[in-house]
Design a protein around this motif. Structure first.
Motif, short mmCIF file in Angstrom:
data_model
loop_
_atom_site.label_atom_id
_atom_site.label_comp_id
_atom_site.label_asym_id
_atom_site.label_seq_id
_atom_site.Cartn_x
_atom_site.Cartn_y
_atom_site.Cartn_z
N GLY A 90 12.17 33.56 58.55
CA GLY A 90 11.83 33.75 57.16
C GLY A 90 10.41 34.26 56.99
N ASN A 115 12.25 36.66 52.51
CA ASN A 115 13.58 36.53 53.11
C ASN A 115 13.68 35.20 53.85
N THR A 117 16.71 33.77 56.54
CA THR A 117 17.97 34.22 57.14
C THR A 117 18.35 33.35 58.33
N GLY A 119 21.12 33.39 61.47
CA GLY A 119 22.03 34.32 62.12
C GLY A 119 22.19 34.07 63.60
N GLY A 161 24.07 37.82 60.34
CA GLY A 161 23.36 36.72 59.69
C GLY A 161 23.66 36.63 58.21
N ALA A 162 23.10 35.60 57.59
CA ALA A 162 23.27 35.37 56.15
C ALA A 162 21.91 35.14 55.52
N ASN A 163 21.60 35.90 54.46
CA ASN A 163 20.37 35.72 53.70
C ASN A 163 20.58 34.65 52.62
N ASP A 165 18.79 33.72 49.15
CA ASP A 165 17.81 34.17 48.16
C ASP A 165 17.92 33.34 46.89
N LYS A 182 23.84 40.09 56.53
CA LYS A 182 22.92 41.01 57.20
C LYS A 182 23.49 41.31 58.58
N ASP A 204 20.96 45.36 55.32
CA ASP A 204 20.57 44.05 54.79
C ASP A 204 21.08 43.85 53.36
N ARG A 205 21.32 42.57 53.03
CA ARG A 205 21.80 42.16 51.70
C ARG A 205 23.00 43.01 51.27
#
Length: 325
Positions: A90, A115, A117, A119, A161-163, A165, A182, A204-205
């Motif tokens: 992050g 960010n 994340t 992953g 991965g996963a963000n 937010d 991501k 990304d996103r």
């Protein structure tokens, strides 16, 4: 002379075993820079990477400036296989945006994660896996440093991965909130002479109206066992923000488990202009243990031991005299 030759031979063998192994005897950090290595930290290795950076931006057309600081971190863990790594990373930023277009400057204090994340990265192709076939030349220093065409074939890893937010984040696009995917492809070339080239292609996103594509190219060179220098180019393309950022810096290996680094980042435009200074460190907790390799001899050795035990038992039985004679 013979002693010097033996030392030189040992150094070459150690160098090759370090470069071509998934787990390395010294820390394998993604710092300095932002790119991801294709290789993992190694099974049962917990690695912490963190840094602090200044924030200095000036937007000439809109007449505002941003100043503050940021913190970035990554926690990496080698899980189950040498090729697999899970990580949490992050970037947190705290700054003040000052608008100078009015009669009185207006300040907006901001703070949030740029960010965050979670992953996993997996090495899908390793051209150095069977590197023992290409044995070093023990009699020529220059032969071991000359360019090899096969080094153009990179190691390749994939990342998913996963963000995470938060709503109303000042550093993300208006429709970006909650969880978004991501993905990344990471490649790595290890060249003779201490040169390493890493390339990341990132989407990304995914799913948002402002999903961005990024590339990061990083070239590092180690000119001693402790010192490394690097140059990096990062491109960002989206409807929310687009930029080309360049970084220069270096790292110092304090010990086999601890590394220090520093770099500067800048761009070449004024919408906004960027100039940041960063310092960081990487540290690992190394619980790695090499797996025992069964080359097919273990069963044979066990069979031989069993035969010897049976033979000794038979001999004792033959030597036993119940009458004591």
């Amino acid at each position: 002379m013979q002693r010097l030759q033996s030392i030189f031979t040992l150094l070459i063998i150690l160098t090759y075993s370090t470069v071509y192994a998934q787990y390395t005897e010294v820390i394998n950090s993604n710092r300095p820079g932002l790119s991801e290595s294709a290789f993992s930290v190694g099974t049962n290795v917990v690695q912490f990477e963190a840094g602090a950076f200044t924030v200095k931006e000036e937007h000439t057309p809109l007449n505002y400036e941003v100043s503050g600081f940021g913190l970035d971190f990554a926690v990496r863990y080698g899980l189950l296989f040498e090729q697999l790594e899970v990580q949490l990373d992050g970037v947190y930023q705290n700054d003040t945006q000052t608008f100078n277009s009015g009669a009185v400057p207006f300040e907006d204090k901001r703070a949030n994660f740029r960010n965050l994340t979670l992953g996993a990265k997996y090495l899908v192709y390793d051209p150095y896996k069977n590197a023992e076939e290409a044995k070093p030349n023990l009699y020529s220093y220059h032969a071991n440093r000359k360019f090899q065409w096969k080094s153009l074939i990179p190691a390749v890893a994939v990342y998913v991965g996963a963000n995470f937010d938060t709503e109303n984040n000042p550093y993300t696009a208006p429709d970006v909130e909650g969880i978004s995917p991501k993905v990344m492809i990471a490649t790595q070339n290890n060249f003779n002479g201490g040169w390493v080239f890493v390339m990341n292609l990132i989407k990304d996103r995914i799913g948002s109206d402002f999903s961005d594509f990024q590339y990061i190219f990083t070239l590092t060179h180690s000119f001693t066992q402790q010192w490394v220098v690097f140059g990096e180019a990062q491109g960002i393309s989206s409807d929310f923000y687009a930029d080309n950022i360049f970084r220069l810096g270096g790292a110092y290996l304090w010990s086999k488990d601890f590394q220090l680094d520093a770099n500067i980042a800048f761009n070449t435009k004024d919408t906004p202009s960027v100039f940041n200074i960063a310092f960081g460190a990487s540290y690992r907790l190394d619980f790695h243990k090499d797996k025992k390799i069964d080359n097919g001899n273990s069963a044979k050795e066990e069979g031989k031991r069993k035969k010897r035990r049976n033979k000794n038992k038979k001999k004792k039985a033959d030597d036993f005299d119940p009458d004591g004679i």
